[in-house]
Enzyme design. Structure first.
Site, mmCIF file in Angstrom:
data_model
loop_
_atom_site.group_PDB
_atom_site.id
_atom_site.type_symbol
_atom_site.label_atom_id
_atom_site.label_comp_id
_atom_site.label_asym_id
_atom_site.label_seq_id
_atom_site.Cartn_x
_atom_site.Cartn_y
_atom_site.Cartn_z
ATOM 1 N N ILE A 38 43.828 43.316 50.545
ATOM 2 C CA ILE A 38 42.971 42.456 49.681
ATOM 3 C C ILE A 38 43.875 41.972 48.538
ATOM 4 O O ILE A 38 44.566 42.798 48.196
ATOM 5 C CB ILE A 38 41.643 43.046 48.831
ATOM 6 C CG1 ILE A 38 41.046 42.148 47.698
ATOM 7 C CG2 ILE A 38 41.984 44.457 48.658
ATOM 8 C CD1 ILE A 38 39.880 42.755 47.297
ATOM 9 N N SER A 39 44.058 40.740 48.136
ATOM 10 C CA SER A 39 45.221 40.295 47.205
ATOM 11 C C SER A 39 45.027 41.035 45.751
ATOM 12 O O SER A 39 43.835 41.298 45.480
ATOM 13 C CB SER A 39 45.187 38.773 46.983
ATOM 14 O OG SER A 39 45.430 38.032 48.058
#
Length: 294
Positions: free
Chosen positions: A131-132
Site C-alpha cells: 500500500i503506497s
C-alpha cells in the site's frame, strides 16, 4: 519568511563553536542538526524523507501531520482521507456539522494496512504488493480532484488493499462510480473485505458505486469506461495508450512511469480530444507487471 526560534539559534551557535574542534562525531552531529532544521523550513514536497515527520498515532493524527507539513493542501482531500463524504454546498454551519457527523465512512487506514497503518511510508499487504505511502495517495487525489465531480467515473488500477479506492469514492457523489482493478485475485478479495468493514463501504459494494475486479491493469477496464479520472498505483514501463483511450473528454490519467528511474506523469485529454502530458516528480513504486505464476 519563517523565523528561527531562540532555542534553535542557541543550538546553531553551539554547533558552530563545536565545529572548530573538528571532532568526527561532532561533525556528524552538526550535519544531522542542520539537515533537521533545513527540513523544517524547506520541506520537500511529496518526498519519502518526510515520513518520519508526518507519521501519527491515529488516522486523524496522520492526516493532520500531512497537512501541517504541506503534503495535503486540499481540505476536501483531507476530509476524504478522514472519512467524510463529499457534499454539495450546505446552508448553515450547524447543518454542515450535522451532515459531516452523519456521513462518516470510517475510512481508517488501519482497515487497509495490516502493519504500521499510520506510518507515512509504503507497507506490505502480501503477494509482493504494497500500500503506497499516505502522502502519495494524497498527491494522487489532489491531482485528480478537478475531475472528481459528483457523477464522475474513476478507474483505480493496482487497487491493492482498496484504500485509495475508498478515498476516491468519498470524493464523488452517490451517482458516481469507482472501479478498482488488480491482477491478483486474493488482493481483489482483500479489498472487497476491507471495504466491507464500514457501513458505507458495504452500501457502496451493494449498490455498485464501488466495484473490485481482477484484470490486467495495463489494459484498463473498457467495460465501464470512459473515465473522468484514472489512477495507476504501480510503475508502468511506458505510458499505455489504451489507458489514454479510456479517458473521457475531458479526463485525467495519473501514472508513475519508468524502471530504475520513475516519474509521475499527468496526462490530460481535453473536451476536443487533444492530449497533453506533463512530467512530475520522481517516485519509487512497485512495477506494473503480470500476475505472479502459481
Amino acid at each position: 519568511m519563517t523565523q528561527i526560534s531562540k532555542s534553535e539559534a542557541n543550538v546553531i551557535h553551539t554547533v558552530i563553536r563545536i565545529a572548530y574542534k573538528r571532532r568526527p562525531l561532532h561533525l556528524i552531529l552538526i550535519f544531522v542538526i542542520f539537515i533537521s532544521i533545513a527540513l523544517r523550513y524547506y520541506p520537500p514536497q511529496n518526498s519519502p524523507t518526510m515520513a518520519w515527520m508526518s507519521s501519527g498515532s491515529s488516522n486523524a493524527a496522520l492526516i493532520n501531520n500531512l497537512k501541517s507539513h504541506g503534503l495535503i493542501t486540499s481540505e476536501r482531500v483531507a476530509q476524504a482521507m478522514l472519512g467524510v463524504l463529499s457534499q454539495p454546498p450546505i446552508a448553515s454551519p450547524q447543518e454542515h456539522k450535522e451532515k459531516a457527523s452523519s456521513n462518516t465512512t470510517q475510512v481508517d487506514r488501519a482497515h487497509y494496512s495490516p502493519t504500521l497503518p499510520y506510518q507515512d511510508s509504503p507497507q506490505p499487504i502480501g503477494h509482493n504488493a504494497t500500500i503506497s505511502a499516505p502522502h502519495m495517495h494524497a498527491s494522487a487525489a489532489e491531482s485528480l480532484l478537478p475531475f472528481l465531480h459528483p457523477t464522475a467515473r474513476i478507474l483505480d488500477i493496482g487497487s491493492g488493499s482498496g484504500y485509495l479506492t475508498h478515498v476516491l469514492a468519498n470524493l464523488i457523489g452517490p451517482e458516481g462510480k469507482v472501479v478498482g482493478v488488480d491482477h491478483i485475485q486474493p488482493l481483489v478479495d482483500l479489498a472487497t473485505a476491507n471495504m466491507a468493514k464500514s457501513e458505507e463501504g458495504r452500501k457502496w459494494l451493494a449498490t455498485g458505486k464501488v466495484r473490485f475486479v481482477k484484470g490486467d491493469g495495463r489494459e484498463g477496464w473498457k467495460a465501464e469506461g470512459p473515465y473522468d479520472a484514472i489512477h495507476v498505483g504501480a510503475a508502468a514501463r511506458e505510458e499505455h495508450k489504451g489507458l489514454v483511450e479510456q479517458l473521457g473528454r475531458p479526463g485525467r490519467l495519473f501514472i508513475p512511469v519508468g524502471g530504475y528511474e520513475q516519474y509521475i506523469w499527468v496526462v490530460d485529454k481535453g473536451a476536443d480530444g487533444e492530449v497533453k502530458r506533463e512530467k512530475g516528480f520522481a517516485v519509487r513504486y512497485v512495477p506494473l507487471t503480470d500476475a505472479p505464476k502459481p
